[in-house]
Scaffold this motif. Structure first.
Motif, PDB file in Angstrom:
ATOM      1  N   ALA A   1       5.809  -5.391   2.121  1.00  0.00           N
ATOM      2  CA  ALA A   1       4.642  -4.474   2.726  1.00  0.00           C
ATOM      3  C   ALA A   1       4.793  -3.780   2.272  1.00  0.00           C
ATOM      4  O   ALA A   1       3.897  -3.242   1.476  1.00  0.00           O
ATOM      5  CB  ALA A   1       5.290  -3.867   4.390  1.00  0.00           C
ATOM      6  N   GLY A   2       5.589  -3.226   1.806  1.00  0.00           N
ATOM      7  CA  GLY A   2       6.422  -1.063   0.954  1.00  0.00           C
ATOM      8  C   GLY A   2       6.077  -2.347  -0.489  1.00  0.00           C
ATOM      9  O   GLY A   2       6.234  -1.108  -1.345  1.00  0.00           O
ATOM     10  N   VAL A   3       6.898  -3.294  -1.117  1.00  0.00           N
ATOM     11  CA  VAL A   3       6.961  -3.183  -2.143  1.00  0.00           C
ATOM     12  C   VAL A   3       5.291  -3.788  -2.548  1.00  0.00           C
ATOM     13  O   VAL A   3       5.539  -2.809  -4.034  1.00  0.00           O
ATOM     14  CB  VAL A   3       7.528  -4.924  -2.539  1.00  0.00           C
ATOM     15  CG1 VAL A   3       7.426  -4.852  -4.057  1.00  0.00           C
ATOM     16  CG2 VAL A   3       9.098  -3.888  -2.038  1.00  0.00           C
ATOM     17  N   GLU A   4       4.155  -4.692  -2.501  1.00  0.00           N
ATOM     18  CA  GLU A   4       3.266  -4.558  -1.986  1.00  0.00           C
ATOM     19  C   GLU A   4       2.263  -3.357  -2.587  1.00  0.00           C
ATOM     20  O   GLU A   4       1.011  -3.390  -3.282  1.00  0.00           O
ATOM     21  CB  GLU A   4       2.697  -5.490  -1.667  1.00  0.00           C
ATOM     22  CG  GLU A   4       2.962  -7.732  -1.878  1.00  0.00           C
ATOM     23  CD  GLU A   4       2.656  -8.296  -0.740  1.00  0.00           C
ATOM     24  OE1 GLU A   4       2.251  -9.272  -1.859  1.00  0.00           O
ATOM     25  OE2 GLU A   4       2.341  -8.110   0.159  1.00  0.00           O
ATOM     26  N   ALA A   5       2.880  -2.622  -1.213  1.00  0.00           N
ATOM     27  CA  ALA A   5       1.641  -1.286  -1.634  1.00  0.00           C
ATOM     28  C   ALA A   5       2.216  -0.560  -2.674  1.00  0.00           C
ATOM     29  O   ALA A   5       1.136   0.432  -3.809  1.00  0.00           O
ATOM     30  CB  ALA A   5       1.881  -0.317  -0.210  1.00  0.00           C
ATOM     31  N   ASP A   6       3.396  -0.590  -3.449  1.00  0.00           N
ATOM     32  CA  ASP A   6       3.262   0.138  -4.893  1.00  0.00           C
ATOM     33  C   ASP A   6       3.369  -0.476  -5.452  1.00  0.00           C
ATOM     34  O   ASP A   6       2.692   0.096  -6.559  1.00  0.00           O
ATOM     35  CB  ASP A   6       5.441   0.602  -4.563  1.00  0.00           C
ATOM     36  CG  ASP A   6       6.206   1.127  -3.325  1.00  0.00           C
ATOM     37  OD1 ASP A   6       5.208   2.355  -3.039  1.00  0.00           O
ATOM     38  OD2 ASP A   6       6.928   1.674  -2.968  1.00  0.00           O
ATOM     39  N   LEU A   7       2.610  -1.902  -6.051  1.00  0.00           N
ATOM     40  CA  LEU A   7       2.746  -2.764  -6.887  1.00  0.00           C
ATOM     41  C   LEU A   7       1.030  -1.863  -6.774  1.00  0.00           C
ATOM     42  O   LEU A   7       0.481  -2.447  -8.232  1.00  0.00           O
ATOM     43  CB  LEU A   7       2.817  -4.155  -6.195  1.00  0.00           C
ATOM     44  CG  LEU A   7       4.172  -4.640  -7.016  1.00  0.00           C
ATOM     45  CD1 LEU A   7       4.595  -6.051  -6.574  1.00  0.00           C
ATOM     46  CD2 LEU A   7       4.816  -4.789  -8.524  1.00  0.00           C
ATOM     47  N   ALA A   8       0.324  -2.161  -5.867  1.00  0.00           N
ATOM     48  CA  ALA A   8      -0.890  -2.099  -6.319  1.00  0.00           C
ATOM     49  C   ALA A   8      -1.642  -3.231  -7.120  1.00  0.00           C
ATOM     50  O   ALA A   8      -2.496  -2.531  -8.217  1.00  0.00           O
ATOM     51  CB  ALA A   8      -1.490  -0.569  -6.525  1.00  0.00           C
TER      52      ALA A   8
END
Length: 254
Positions: free
Chosen positions: A76-83
């Motif tokens: 959830a955090g990774v995908e938010a950062d990857l955008a």
């Protein structure tokens, strides 16, 4: 900035020790780094700060591994950062420390070791697959404990043996996507976290005497090897376990 400019890396266990050194090293090569940590907020902040002070880009993501929902929380955090950007490098560095020898390690400790050291990286890779770019790099941390009989680290060595088997198997499975899958096996590596253990009288000298290069390892020694495997120079290396121990316990000195 260098070989990894424009790429994004996820490094688990990057709030301290070897994982922290890997995150900083990949950032120095130009990668934007997602710094995963379990509980050490200040350590993760220090990693991000070190990257940013050197002119790099880093984000931190908190997710305790080895518990229910760990991979979902992480991504959830990774995908938010990857955008929407792809993930180019995945480094599985997070690990639970050795718990004890046969007869001492409890069932709970044994299960925790395998949950963090084996189950988490396996399902992190599975969850990362849709995000990984063609020609991505996966590097997992193993240990020389897999080739040395150390009764005090039996359960820990078993987890790292599983990582090595996974590495070879996934290298074959993911090869058609040009994704390389390798592992790095450190030896005795002194970090800020475990430094006290090496202060035991005579221990550093004893281990150095069993090492071909005659010293303990440092986190940067391992991080440099991981950076090589993440680079274009390692495009033809996959399914390998690279020993980064300085030649620990290769044989007697004559």
């Amino acid at each position: 900035m260098g070989d990894l400019t424009g790429r994004t890396a996820l490094v688990t266990g990057a709030s301290r020790g070897i994982g922290q050194a890997i995150a900083i090293r990949l950032a120095a090569e130009g990668a934007a780094v997602i710094v995963h940590f379990g509980t050490d907020d200040s350590g993760a902040a220090a990693t991000v700060d070190a990257v940013e002070r050197a002119g790099g880009t880093a984000f931190s993501v908190r997710a305790e591994l080895g518990v229910d929902g760990d991979v979902e929380t992480l991504f959830a955090g990774v995908e938010a950062d990857l955008a929407g950007r792809p993930l180019d490098i995945l480094v599985n560095s997070a690990a639970a420390a050795p718990a004890g020898p046969l007869g001492v390690t409890t069932r709970a400790e044994f299960d925790h070791l395998f949950a963090v050291n084996v189950r988490a990286p396996y399902f992190i890779i599975e969850r990362a697959l849709p995000l990984l770019s063609e020609g991505a790099r996966i590097v997992s941390l193993s240990s020389v404990a897999t080739r040395m009989a150390n009764a005090t680290q039996a359960s820990f060595a078993m987890t790292k043996g599983a990582i090595e088997t996974m590495t070879k198997t996934l290298a074959v499975q993911l090869g058609p996507r040009r994704i390389t899958v390798n592992a790095v096996a450190p030896g005795a590596t002194r970090t800020a976290t475990n430094g006290v253990a090496f202060d035991a009288p005579g221990l550093t000298e004893q281990i150095s005497g069993m090492t071909a290069l005659n010293r303990l390892g440092a986190p940067d020694d391992v991080a440099d090897v991981v950076a090589f495997l993440a680079s274009d120079a390692a495009r033809w290396v996959t399914g390998q376990i690279l020993d980064a121990s300085g030649g620990l316990f290769l044989g007697p000195r004559i």
